[in-house]
Design a protein around this motif. Sequence first.
Motif, short mmCIF file in Angstrom:
data_model
loop_
_atom_site.label_atom_id
_atom_site.label_comp_id
_atom_site.label_asym_id
_atom_site.label_seq_id
_atom_site.Cartn_x
_atom_site.Cartn_y
_atom_site.Cartn_z
N HIS A 1 41.02 23.96 44.14
CA HIS A 1 39.74 24.55 43.74
C HIS A 1 39.99 25.36 42.47
CE1 HIS A 1 35.90 26.56 43.85
NE2 HIS A 1 36.46 27.75 43.98
N VAL A 2 39.08 25.23 41.51
CA VAL A 2 39.21 25.92 40.23
C VAL A 2 37.96 26.75 39.99
CG1 VAL A 2 39.44 25.64 37.73
CG2 VAL A 2 40.62 24.06 39.29
N GLU A 3 38.15 27.99 39.54
CA GLU A 3 37.00 28.84 39.23
C GLU A 3 37.35 29.79 38.10
OE1 GLU A 3 36.45 30.61 43.09
OE2 GLU A 3 37.55 32.42 42.54
N ARG A 4 36.30 30.25 37.43
CA ARG A 4 36.50 31.20 36.32
C ARG A 4 37.13 32.49 36.84
NH1 ARG A 4 31.37 32.96 32.93
NH2 ARG A 4 31.44 30.74 32.32
N TRP A 5 38.06 33.00 36.07
CA TRP A 5 38.72 34.28 36.37
C TRP A 5 37.83 35.38 35.80
CZ3 TRP A 5 44.40 35.29 34.41
CH2 TRP A 5 44.77 36.62 34.66
N LEU A 6 37.10 36.05 36.67
CA LEU A 6 36.18 37.09 36.22
C LEU A 6 36.92 38.39 35.95
CD1 LEU A 6 33.22 36.58 38.75
CD2 LEU A 6 33.48 35.60 36.45
N PRO A 7 36.70 39.04 34.81
CA PRO A 7 37.29 40.35 34.56
C PRO A 7 36.78 41.35 35.61
CG PRO A 7 36.37 39.42 32.55
CD PRO A 7 35.87 38.58 33.67
N LYS A 8 37.69 42.07 36.23
CA LYS A 8 37.30 42.98 37.31
C LYS A 8 37.45 44.44 36.89
CE LYS A 8 40.01 41.16 40.49
NZ LYS A 8 40.61 40.84 41.81
N ALA A 9 36.72 45.28 37.61
CA ALA A 9 36.80 46.72 37.41
C ALA A 9 38.20 47.21 37.79
CB ALA A 9 35.72 47.42 38.23
N SER A 10 38.46 48.46 37.46
CA SER A 10 39.78 49.00 37.74
C SER A 10 39.68 50.39 38.35
CB SER A 10 40.62 49.06 36.46
OG SER A 10 40.02 49.95 35.53
N GLN A 11 40.77 50.79 38.96
CA GLN A 11 40.91 52.15 39.49
C GLN A 11 42.33 52.60 39.17
OE1 GLN A 11 41.08 53.58 43.93
NE2 GLN A 11 38.93 53.67 43.31
N ASP A 12 42.45 53.72 38.46
CA ASP A 12 43.75 54.25 38.04
C ASP A 12 44.54 53.22 37.23
OD1 ASP A 12 43.25 56.68 39.34
OD2 ASP A 12 44.08 55.94 41.23
N GLY A 13 43.82 52.46 36.40
CA GLY A 13 44.48 51.50 35.55
C GLY A 13 44.93 50.23 36.24
N ARG A 14 44.54 50.06 37.49
CA ARG A 14 44.92 48.88 38.25
C ARG A 14 43.68 48.05 38.58
NH1 ARG A 14 49.88 49.55 41.24
NH2 ARG A 14 48.96 48.48 43.03
N THR A 15 43.80 46.74 38.49
CA THR A 15 42.70 45.85 38.85
C THR A 15 42.29 46.11 40.29
OG1 THR A 15 43.47 44.13 37.35
CG2 THR A 15 42.04 43.44 39.15
N ALA A 16 40.96 46.11 40.54
CA ALA A 16 40.47 46.45 41.87
C ALA A 16 39.47 45.42 42.38
CB ALA A 16 39.80 47.84 41.84
N ASP A 17 39.52 45.17 43.66
CA ASP A 17 38.46 44.45 44.36
C ASP A 17 38.35 45.01 45.76
OD1 ASP A 17 40.50 43.28 45.87
OD2 ASP A 17 40.37 41.34 44.89
N LEU A 18 37.50 44.41 46.59
CA LEU A 18 37.27 44.94 47.93
C LEU A 18 37.31 43.82 48.95
CD1 LEU A 18 34.92 46.54 45.92
CD2 LEU A 18 35.01 48.00 47.94
N ARG A 19 37.86 44.10 50.10
CA ARG A 19 37.71 43.25 51.27
C ARG A 19 36.68 43.94 52.18
NH1 ARG A 19 40.87 39.87 54.32
NH2 ARG A 19 41.09 38.77 52.33
N VAL A 20 35.58 43.26 52.40
CA VAL A 20 34.51 43.79 53.24
C VAL A 20 34.43 42.94 54.50
CG1 VAL A 20 32.05 44.30 53.42
CG2 VAL A 20 33.24 44.66 51.24
N VAL A 21 34.60 43.56 55.64
CA VAL A 21 34.53 42.85 56.92
C VAL A 21 33.10 42.94 57.44
CG1 VAL A 21 35.41 42.75 59.28
CG2 VAL A 21 36.95 43.36 57.40
N VAL A 22 32.53 41.79 57.72
CA VAL A 22 31.16 41.71 58.24
C VAL A 22 31.24 41.27 59.70
CG1 VAL A 22 28.89 40.67 57.96
CG2 VAL A 22 30.31 41.11 55.95
N VAL A 23 30.68 42.09 60.58
CA VAL A 23 30.70 41.81 62.02
C VAL A 23 29.27 41.66 62.51
CG1 VAL A 23 31.38 42.66 64.31
CG2 VAL A 23 32.85 43.11 62.32
N ALA A 24 28.96 40.50 63.07
CA ALA A 24 27.61 40.22 63.60
C ALA A 24 26.53 40.53 62.56
CB ALA A 24 27.37 41.01 64.88
#
Length: 397
Positions: free
Chosen positions: A244-267
């Motif tokens: 699978h190929v997808e565009r590498w989106l520039p992401k926000a940062s925190q303390d100079g480090r690339t950041a993303d989130l894992r969000v757990v969705v239950v029901a």
Amino acid sequence: MSRSPSNPRPRNGPVPPAPRFALVGNPGNRRTALFTAAVAAAGLPAPRVLPWTEVLTRGASFAPDETVRIDSPGEDPAVERLLRGVTDPTRVEGTARWYARFTAAVRQVADAARSAGATLLDDPEELAVLFDKRLCHGVLREAGVPVPPSPTSGPGAAPVTGWADVRAVLHEPGMRRIFVKPAHASSASGVLAVEWDGRGRWRAATSVERTADGRLFNSLRVRRYTDEREIAAVVDALAPDGLHVERWLPKASQDGRTADLRVVVVAGEAAHALVRTSRSPMTNLHLGGARGDLERVRAAVKAAGASWTEALEICERAAARFPGTLCVGVDLLPAVGWRRFAVGEVNAFGDLLPRLTGLPGSRAEGRDTYAAQVAAVVRGAVPGWAVRREEVRHAAA
């Protein structure tokens, strides 16, 4: 900051009987241990554990009053041999074989559960979509969930046969930075973050280590390749299993480090959120990623004039495409500036986040990811809480 649960509360009526869980998993595994502890904390009988090794060799059977949870088959060398046919679990190749055997097994588990009249928490056809990044991306895109642009999205996309196809994508407008992902892998296994400067300079970051004889192994260290021939050799070795190929989106940062989130969705409800930061394109914690500060993320979103609630609702919209699955982990990608978000992936077994408690104002507040799922089952929030399952089954056809 709290938020109200977005999914409907159970209708008034008789209190459902206390569930008796049957868990398809690996005995002694940390996932099994954490789920068992959550069941015990709820005052329920210990789950009956069906080892993956037995399910894969002899099948499964259930009692009518059991609630069946399918958990990850990972982190067990014997199970890896049965699914992928490899003796070394760090090998990268073999994911297509893994996918075929895993999906066949979960369909058998589902058939056995339904024949017995047991309750099933994980729909096998949805798992088949979740474990194919191309199909999952297509389902999200068609539903209007923001995702990175991709030429391999959906069942009708042309397959990637090797480096020549990937190289052609890199020459397309806006696609000089891409992720190349094995379609059926997880935990960043085999993933390459590839860059081309338009003048013949290449760079790829990946956890893949290639030996002199061409075999691929996962490493806990992110490597950087700058020789196109080396990058091409890795891609060509991975291509037969599906890419699978997808565009590498520039992401926000925190303390100079690339950041993303894992969000757990239950029901249907965004129940937990973990910030992951890294100095590499991959934020996975086992590859050197670190937990970030969620309160600072929420403050950054607010300062940017965006809505944290709307960010969580994007995750809920993604999870709603899989109504037969009680819990998923959504990888939420914040754009630079924290004003926009996209969904990178939806993970069937994305709940292994020890010591993380639920979001304030959610039904999971004060509970870890496993306790939140047990509580959801106890209150009767079994799968089927959102849209028709046929929409997802159609994507896998």
